[in-house]
Design an enzyme around this catalytic site. Structure first.
Site, PDB file in Angstrom:
ATOM      1  N   LEU A   1       0.817  -1.218   0.000  1.00 22.76           N
ATOM      2  CA  LEU A   1       0.000   0.000   0.000  1.00 22.76           C
ATOM      3  C   LEU A   1       0.844   1.259   0.000  1.00 22.76           C
ATOM      4  CD1 LEU A   1      -2.754  -0.889   2.645  1.00 22.76           C
ATOM      5  CD2 LEU A   1      -2.994  -0.872   0.158  1.00 22.76           C
TER       6      LEU A   1
ATOM      7  N   GLY B   1       8.008   4.151   2.612  1.00 24.92           N
ATOM      8  CA  GLY B   1       9.007   5.202   2.536  1.00 24.92           C
ATOM      9  C   GLY B   1      10.301   4.677   3.114  1.00 24.92           C
TER      10      GLY B   1
ATOM     11  N   LYS C   1       2.401  -2.867   8.847  1.00 21.43           N
ATOM     12  CA  LYS C   1       3.534  -1.977   8.593  1.00 21.43           C
ATOM     13  C   LYS C   1       4.785  -2.633   9.157  1.00 21.43           C
ATOM     14  CE  LYS C   1       3.361   2.705   8.829  1.00 21.43           C
ATOM     15  NZ  LYS C   1       3.353   4.090   9.399  1.00 21.43           N
TER      16      LYS C   1
ATOM     17  N   ASP D   1       1.860  15.063  11.294  1.00 14.96           N
ATOM     18  CA  ASP D   1       1.904  14.698   9.877  1.00 14.96           C
ATOM     19  C   ASP D   1       0.483  14.597   9.327  1.00 14.96           C
ATOM     20  OD1 ASP D   1       3.137  14.127   7.477  1.00 14.96           O
ATOM     21  OD2 ASP D   1       3.551  12.017   7.964  1.00 14.96           O
TER      22      ASP D   1
HETATM   23  P1  ADP Z   1       3.561   5.576   5.668  1.00 16.13           P
HETATM   24  O1  ADP Z   1       4.562   5.687   6.747  1.00 16.13           O
HETATM   25  O2  ADP Z   1       4.004   4.776   4.504  1.00 16.13           O
HETATM   26  O3  ADP Z   1       2.980   6.900   5.269  1.00 16.13           O
HETATM   27  P2  ADP Z   1       0.864   4.933   6.635  1.00 16.13           P
HETATM   28  O4  ADP Z   1       0.591   4.455   8.012  1.00 16.13           O
HETATM   29  O5  ADP Z   1       0.435   6.303   6.287  1.00 16.13           O
HETATM   30  O6  ADP Z   1       2.401   4.688   6.334  1.00 16.13           O
HETATM   31  O7  ADP Z   1       0.167   3.912   5.623  1.00 16.13           O
HETATM   32  C1  ADP Z   1       0.406   3.985   4.214  1.00 16.13           C
HETATM   33  C2  ADP Z   1      -0.907   3.849   3.452  1.00 16.13           C
HETATM   34  O8  ADP Z   1      -1.518   2.610   3.773  1.00 16.13           O
HETATM   35  C3  ADP Z   1      -1.943   4.902   3.810  1.00 16.13           C
HETATM   36  O9  ADP Z   1      -1.784   6.096   3.094  1.00 16.13           O
HETATM   37  C4  ADP Z   1      -3.239   4.187   3.477  1.00 16.13           C
HETATM   38  O10 ADP Z   1      -3.482   4.248   2.084  1.00 16.13           O
HETATM   39  C5  ADP Z   1      -2.929   2.746   3.843  1.00 16.13           C
HETATM   40  N1  ADP Z   1      -3.374   2.433   5.209  1.00 16.13           N
HETATM   41  C6  ADP Z   1      -2.690   2.597   6.365  1.00 16.13           C
HETATM   42  N2  ADP Z   1      -3.393   2.191   7.437  1.00 16.13           N
HETATM   43  C7  ADP Z   1      -4.571   1.740   6.971  1.00 16.13           C
HETATM   44  C8  ADP Z   1      -5.749   1.157   7.578  1.00 16.13           C
HETATM   45  N3  ADP Z   1      -5.846   0.961   8.900  1.00 16.13           N
HETATM   46  N4  ADP Z   1      -6.765   0.787   6.758  1.00 16.13           N
HETATM   47  C9  ADP Z   1      -6.689   0.974   5.427  1.00 16.13           C
HETATM   48  N5  ADP Z   1      -5.623   1.497   4.799  1.00 16.13           N
HETATM   49  C10 ADP Z   1      -4.572   1.888   5.545  1.00 16.13           C
HETATM   50 MG    MG Z   2       1.384   8.090   5.823  1.00 14.85          MG
END
Ligand code: ADP
Ligand code: MG
Length: 352
Positions: A28, A31, A55, A167
């Site tokens: 999804l 970084g 993650k 953020d």
């Molecule tokens: P990063 O550090 O890569 O920005 P994020 O926690 O923002 O990590 O997650 C990256 C992407 O994954 C988000 O922009 C979203 O599209 C998807 N995502 C993250 N958490 C969820 C969740 N609980 N349910 C659905 N999609 C999610």
């Molecule tokens: Mg993010």
């Protein structure tokens, strides 16, 4: 009763997961601090369908787990439902932190905002019914109001808990299909100022597109902070003095702006807007004066939307996007702003 005991008991009786329980799906995001996957649980728990987000994070994952645990106990509904976090060591990759959340839904606010249909694509998702109004800026304003109210509501509960997100951006706001509301995700850059976790701002983590002009969350007058996650009881008085929560309010204000002006929704135009605003010494009214005279129909329509009901939208926006943190409105006060007051709007329409 002791919060620590409660937290401990909760942690033991909650289901825990390990690597082998997780079936990886598509990537999804990712970084330099981690990679995010859609995934599912091999043994599906009875209550949920087992759709999760995983993650795999670097060393900062420790702080992110800590923040998610805290949010889970203190203000669960404002953020994505956190299930579990653990340290996974492999001979090849070394130590990684694995964090899992419930899969809340397909779309972030960034996805929704990028659509030509916005905000009507959100209208079909939320519970609020605004279809009684004809298509046009009034109806669009009502949808934008709902999104902003939900964002401010989530921010208010985070801030009341003592957490600054740092953020806030459309990519970190997910639409939860179950609750049919917007929730905050990605506590990777968050700071809990009451106990001093991640207290030293990692400026390099901040997204310059949405960051408020102040470089440091806490002013230089605050006593020096620990560099590792160590508890140092920070008094609410210091919070009051420095108003670190107003950093998120600035970012939320920029999201409000992007919702009102389609022309500011892409990266390059937002960056250009930031440059223009800086040239106006972060005075949004001065910015308006420089652009409005030669504005095209799209920009004019945005101002028209914010000027509805006696300009409450514009008033709220200008109290969120201000240079000085202490002059920005808090999430709690913003929620009581007349912009969200339906009865006030009704009274106004009677007067006209
Ligand atoms: P990063 O550090 O890569 O920005 P994020 O926690 O923002 O990590 O997650 C990256 C992407 O994954 C988000 O922009 C979203 O599209 C998807 N995502 C993250 N958490 C969820 C969740 N609980 N349910 C659905 N999609 C999610
Ligand atoms: Mg993010």
């Amino acid at each position: 009763f002791d919060m620590f005991v409660l937290a401990f008991v909760e942690r033991i009786f909650r289901p825990s997961y390990k690597k082998d329980d997780i079936v990886l799906g598509k990537k999804l995001g990712g970084g330099s601090f981690g990679v995010v996957y859609r995934a599912s649980l091999a043994k599906k728990p009875s209550s949920k369908d087992g759709e999760i987000v995983l993650k795999k994070a670097t060393e900062y994952g420790a702080v992110e787990i800590w923040m998610n645990e805290r949010v889970r106990r203190a203000c669960a509904n404002s953020c994505a439902d956190f299930l579990y976090g653990f340290l996974e060591s492999s001979p090849k990759k070394g130590a990684e932190y694995w964090l899992i959340w419930k899969f809340e839904g397909e779309s972030t606010l960034a996805d929704l905002i990028q659509s030509k249909e916005f905000p009507y694509n959100v209208e079909t998702l939320i519970l609020e019914k605004v279809q009684d109004l004809p298509k046009g800026i009034e109806r669009e304003n009502r949808i934008i109001q709902t999104i902003l109210r939900q964002l401010l509501f989530a921010l208010d509960s985070l801030h009341s808990t003592g957490i600054v997100h740092r953020d806030i951006k459309p990519q970190n706001i997910i639409f939860s299909e179950d609750s049919r509301t917007f929730k905050i995700i990605d506590l990777g850059a968050a700071a809990d100022l009451r106990v001093g976790i991640n207290y030293i701002p990692k400026e390099f983590l901040l997204d310059p597109r949405y960051a408020a002009p102040e470089q440091y969350i806490m002013s230089t007058q605050t006593p020096s902070a620990p560099s590792a996650p160590v508890a140092t009881a920070l008094s609410p008085v210091l919070w009051q003095l420095n108003l670190p929560d107003r950093f998120d309010i600035y970012s939320a204000g920029l999201i409000f702006l992007q919702m009102a002006f389609p022309g500011l929704r892409n990266d390059s135009s937002l960056i250009q807007f930031n440059r223009q605003l800086k040239r106006c010494d972060y005075d949004l009214t001065a910015w308006r004066n420089t652009v409005e005279a030669r504005a095209g129909p799209e920009l004019r329509r945005g101002f028209e939307l914010l000027d509805l009901d006696g300009g409450q939208g514009w008033e709220l926006l200008t109290s969120m996007v201000r240079y000085k943190a202490r002059q920005r409105i808090s999430a709690k006060t913003a929620l009581a702003h007349p912009y969200f007051d339906k009865e006030g709007l009704l009274a106004l329409s009677f007067m006209q």
